[in-house]
Scaffold this motif. Structure first.
Motif, mmCIF file in Angstrom:
data_model
loop_
_atom_site.group_PDB
_atom_site.id
_atom_site.type_symbol
_atom_site.label_atom_id
_atom_site.label_comp_id
_atom_site.label_asym_id
_atom_site.label_seq_id
_atom_site.Cartn_x
_atom_site.Cartn_y
_atom_site.Cartn_z
ATOM 1 N N ARG A 61 57.411 31.124 16.496
ATOM 2 C CA ARG A 61 58.416 32.098 16.919
ATOM 3 C C ARG A 61 58.630 32.128 18.420
ATOM 4 N NH1 ARG A 61 55.768 36.821 13.472
ATOM 5 N NH2 ARG A 61 53.993 35.773 14.408
ATOM 6 N N ALA A 62 57.726 31.497 19.169
ATOM 7 C CA ALA A 62 57.881 31.475 20.617
ATOM 8 C C ALA A 62 58.966 30.494 21.061
ATOM 9 C CB ALA A 62 56.546 31.112 21.265
ATOM 10 N N PHE A 63 59.479 29.687 20.115
ATOM 11 C CA PHE A 63 60.435 28.643 20.488
ATOM 12 C C PHE A 63 61.858 28.968 20.055
ATOM 13 C CE2 PHE A 63 56.343 26.786 20.629
ATOM 14 C CZ PHE A 63 56.406 25.878 21.671
ATOM 15 N N GLU A 64 62.810 28.638 20.919
ATOM 16 C CA GLU A 64 64.219 28.830 20.588
ATOM 17 C C GLU A 64 64.580 28.016 19.354
ATOM 18 O OE1 GLU A 64 62.985 27.711 23.386
ATOM 19 O OE2 GLU A 64 64.078 28.415 25.157
ATOM 20 N N TYR A 65 65.569 28.492 18.625
ATOM 21 C CA TYR A 65 66.030 27.820 17.413
ATOM 22 C C TYR A 65 66.346 26.346 17.677
ATOM 23 C CZ TYR A 65 68.839 26.810 13.272
ATOM 24 O OH TYR A 65 69.338 26.258 12.135
ATOM 25 N N GLU A 66 67.077 26.094 18.755
ATOM 26 C CA GLU A 66 67.465 24.698 19.050
ATOM 27 C C GLU A 66 66.252 23.823 19.321
ATOM 28 O OE1 GLU A 66 70.493 24.521 22.063
ATOM 29 O OE2 GLU A 66 71.860 25.715 20.826
ATOM 30 N N LYS A 67 65.288 24.404 20.001
ATOM 31 C CA LYS A 67 64.055 23.668 20.278
ATOM 32 C C LYS A 67 63.333 23.371 18.961
ATOM 33 C CE LYS A 67 60.934 22.044 23.058
ATOM 34 N NZ LYS A 67 60.022 22.319 24.116
ATOM 35 N N ARG A 68 63.306 24.346 18.086
ATOM 36 C CA ARG A 68 62.643 24.147 16.784
ATOM 37 C C ARG A 68 63.344 23.069 15.968
ATOM 38 N NH1 ARG A 68 62.461 29.793 14.211
ATOM 39 N NH2 ARG A 68 63.058 30.718 16.187
ATOM 40 N N GLN A 69 64.680 23.014 16.067
ATOM 41 C CA GLN A 69 65.399 21.944 15.360
ATOM 42 C C GLN A 69 64.944 20.571 15.851
ATOM 43 O OE1 GLN A 69 69.499 23.297 16.143
ATOM 44 N NE2 GLN A 69 69.841 23.209 13.916
ATOM 45 N N LEU A 70 64.812 20.450 17.163
ATOM 46 C CA LEU A 70 64.377 19.160 17.729
ATOM 47 C C LEU A 70 62.949 18.831 17.300
ATOM 48 C CD1 LEU A 70 65.773 19.425 21.380
ATOM 49 C CD2 LEU A 70 66.593 17.954 19.521
ATOM 50 N N ILE A 71 62.090 19.845 17.349
ATOM 51 C CA ILE A 71 60.691 19.635 16.958
ATOM 52 C C ILE A 71 60.621 19.215 15.484
ATOM 53 C CG2 ILE A 71 58.492 20.815 16.543
ATOM 54 C CD1 ILE A 71 59.179 22.611 18.989
ATOM 55 N N PHE A 72 61.436 19.856 14.641
ATOM 56 C CA PHE A 72 61.428 19.511 13.220
ATOM 57 C C PHE A 72 61.901 18.079 13.003
ATOM 58 C CE2 PHE A 72 63.249 18.936 9.061
ATOM 59 C CZ PHE A 72 62.186 19.309 8.260
ATOM 60 N N GLU A 73 62.945 17.696 13.744
ATOM 61 C CA GLU A 73 63.489 16.336 13.603
ATOM 62 C C GLU A 73 62.419 15.273 13.901
ATOM 63 O OE1 GLU A 73 67.067 14.599 15.937
ATOM 64 O OE2 GLU A 73 67.700 16.528 15.098
ATOM 65 N N VAL A 74 61.676 15.498 14.954
ATOM 66 C CA VAL A 74 60.605 14.554 15.314
ATOM 67 C C VAL A 74 59.557 14.522 14.199
ATOM 68 C CG1 VAL A 74 58.733 14.069 16.941
ATOM 69 C CG2 VAL A 74 60.961 14.857 17.794
ATOM 70 N N PHE A 75 59.193 15.697 13.714
ATOM 71 C CA PHE A 75 58.209 15.798 12.627
ATOM 72 C C PHE A 75 58.691 15.010 11.402
ATOM 73 C CE2 PHE A 75 56.719 18.790 9.031
ATOM 74 C CZ PHE A 75 55.574 18.046 8.793
ATOM 75 N N GLU A 76 59.941 15.230 11.010
ATOM 76 C CA GLU A 76 60.465 14.539 9.829
ATOM 77 C C GLU A 76 60.423 13.019 10.015
ATOM 78 O OE1 GLU A 76 64.362 15.743 8.456
ATOM 79 O OE2 GLU A 76 64.175 14.401 6.715
ATOM 80 N N ASN A 77 60.827 12.568 11.202
ATOM 81 C CA ASN A 77 60.806 11.123 11.458
ATOM 82 C C ASN A 77 59.395 10.558 11.368
ATOM 83 O OD1 ASN A 77 63.555 10.903 11.821
ATOM 84 N ND2 ASN A 77 63.455 11.254 14.024
ATOM 85 N N GLU A 78 58.453 11.295 11.932
ATOM 86 C CA GLU A 78 57.067 10.791 11.915
ATOM 87 C C GLU A 78 56.489 10.804 10.500
ATOM 88 O OE1 GLU A 78 55.683 11.664 16.503
ATOM 89 O OE2 GLU A 78 54.952 13.011 14.924
ATOM 90 N N LEU A 79 56.824 11.847 9.738
ATOM 91 C CA LEU A 79 56.326 11.919 8.362
ATOM 92 C C LEU A 79 56.904 10.773 7.524
ATOM 93 C CD1 LEU A 79 54.495 13.778 6.593
ATOM 94 C CD2 LEU A 79 56.602 14.866 5.785
ATOM 95 N N ARG A 80 58.201 10.515 7.696
ATOM 96 C CA ARG A 80 58.837 9.420 6.956
ATOM 97 C C ARG A 80 58.267 8.062 7.382
ATOM 98 N NH1 ARG A 80 63.383 10.763 3.872
ATOM 99 N NH2 ARG A 80 64.185 12.868 4.227
ATOM 100 N N GLN A 81 57.889 7.973 8.653
ATOM 101 C CA GLN A 81 57.268 6.730 9.138
ATOM 102 C C GLN A 81 55.900 6.522 8.455
ATOM 103 O OE1 GLN A 81 56.302 6.711 13.339
ATOM 104 N NE2 GLN A 81 56.504 4.475 13.482
ATOM 105 N N LEU A 82 55.143 7.595 8.297
ATOM 106 C CA LEU A 82 53.859 7.488 7.583
ATOM 107 C C LEU A 82 54.099 7.008 6.151
ATOM 108 C CD1 LEU A 82 51.893 10.720 8.680
ATOM 109 C CD2 LEU A 82 51.556 8.391 9.509
ATOM 110 N N HIS A 83 55.115 7.603 5.500
ATOM 111 C CA HIS A 83 55.427 7.194 4.120
ATOM 112 C C HIS A 83 55.785 5.713 4.062
ATOM 113 C CE1 HIS A 83 56.763 11.627 3.170
ATOM 114 N NE2 HIS A 83 55.452 11.501 3.268
ATOM 115 N N ALA A 84 56.635 5.301 5.003
ATOM 116 C CA ALA A 84 57.099 3.912 4.999
ATOM 117 C C ALA A 84 55.939 2.936 5.193
ATOM 118 C CB ALA A 84 58.149 3.708 6.097
ATOM 119 N N GLN A 85 54.884 3.412 5.875
ATOM 120 C CA GLN A 85 53.732 2.539 6.134
ATOM 121 C C GLN A 85 52.618 2.735 5.095
ATOM 122 O OE1 GLN A 85 53.559 0.344 8.883
ATOM 123 N NE2 GLN A 85 55.699 0.884 9.245
ATOM 124 N N GLY A 86 52.873 3.555 4.073
ATOM 125 C CA GLY A 86 51.898 3.642 2.990
ATOM 126 C C GLY A 86 50.916 4.787 3.052
#
Ligand SMILES: Nc1ncnc2c1ncn2[C@@H]1O[C@H](COP(=O)(O)OP(=O)(O)O)[C@@H](O)[C@H]1O
Ligand SMILES: [Mg+2]
Length: 173
Positions: free
Chosen positions: A81-106
């Protein structure tokens, strides 16, 4: 004055996690539990070779009383909650990319959302830190090389549903 370390961080159903220092946390593995320190360490190390999303493995060790301990980087979560909505969107995007990268690598984490019939905070294995989202607890994580394509793909599908639930929670709370 009480000694500074080790100190208990969490006494969970399965494992106790302790602070070993300002920079190291240790997950204790008591014999005769269903969790296995060796496989948890291997899964963590594998995820660490892919990207920085999963908490970093440091070493396996023994406590003075001979309890086995998985030593990892100690994380200090922040409140979303300490982060602005826009900042949280960016943080989530990075998280999603990294999670999908883990999946892609097994690697699939399998525990980003606690089942709704279990008590406690739903997303307690997701830590927001000053360097973005990090995941802890690879206890039930799976590797494609171990479980095969069929199970792995099913786990990934479930994880993407859990990710979507997390997105709603993280952006809208
Ligand atoms: N690397 C870490 N840094 C700080 N706290 C941690 C760390 N790993 C675990 N913890 C604390 O211990 C708790 C339980 O750890 P976890 O690995 O999820 O074990 P369990 O298998 O019991 O769920 C976490 O919710 C958190 O409070
Ligand atoms: Mg956990």
């Amino acid at each position: 004055m009480s000694k500074r370390y080790p100190k208990t961080l969490s006494a969970g159903a399965n494992n106790t996690v302790i602070a070993l220092s300002e920079t190291e946390a240790g997950k204790l593995f008591i014999e005769d539990t269903r969790s296995d320190i060796g496989s948890e360490a291997e899964k963590m190390k594998f995820a660490n070779t892919i990207n920085g999303l999963v908490v970093k493995f440091i070493r396996l060790d023994l406590m003075p009383d001979d309890t086995e301990v998985l030593v990892m980087e100690r994380l200090f979560p922040l409140d979303f909650r300490a982060f602005e909505y826009e900042k949280r969107q960016l943080i989530f995007e990075v998280f999603e990319n990294e999670l999908r990268q883990l999946h892609a690598q097994g690697f699939v984490h399998r525990d980003i959302r606690r089942p709704s019939d279990m008590p406690g905070f739903s997303f307690d294995n997701i830590f927001l830190t000053p360097s973005g989202i990090r995941l802890i607890d690879v206890g039930i994580s799976a590797l494609r090389s171990q479980v095969g394509d069929k199970l792995f793909n099913k786990f990934v599908e479930q994880e993407l549903q859990e990710l979507s639930a997390f997105e709603t929670f993280f952006l809208n709370r």
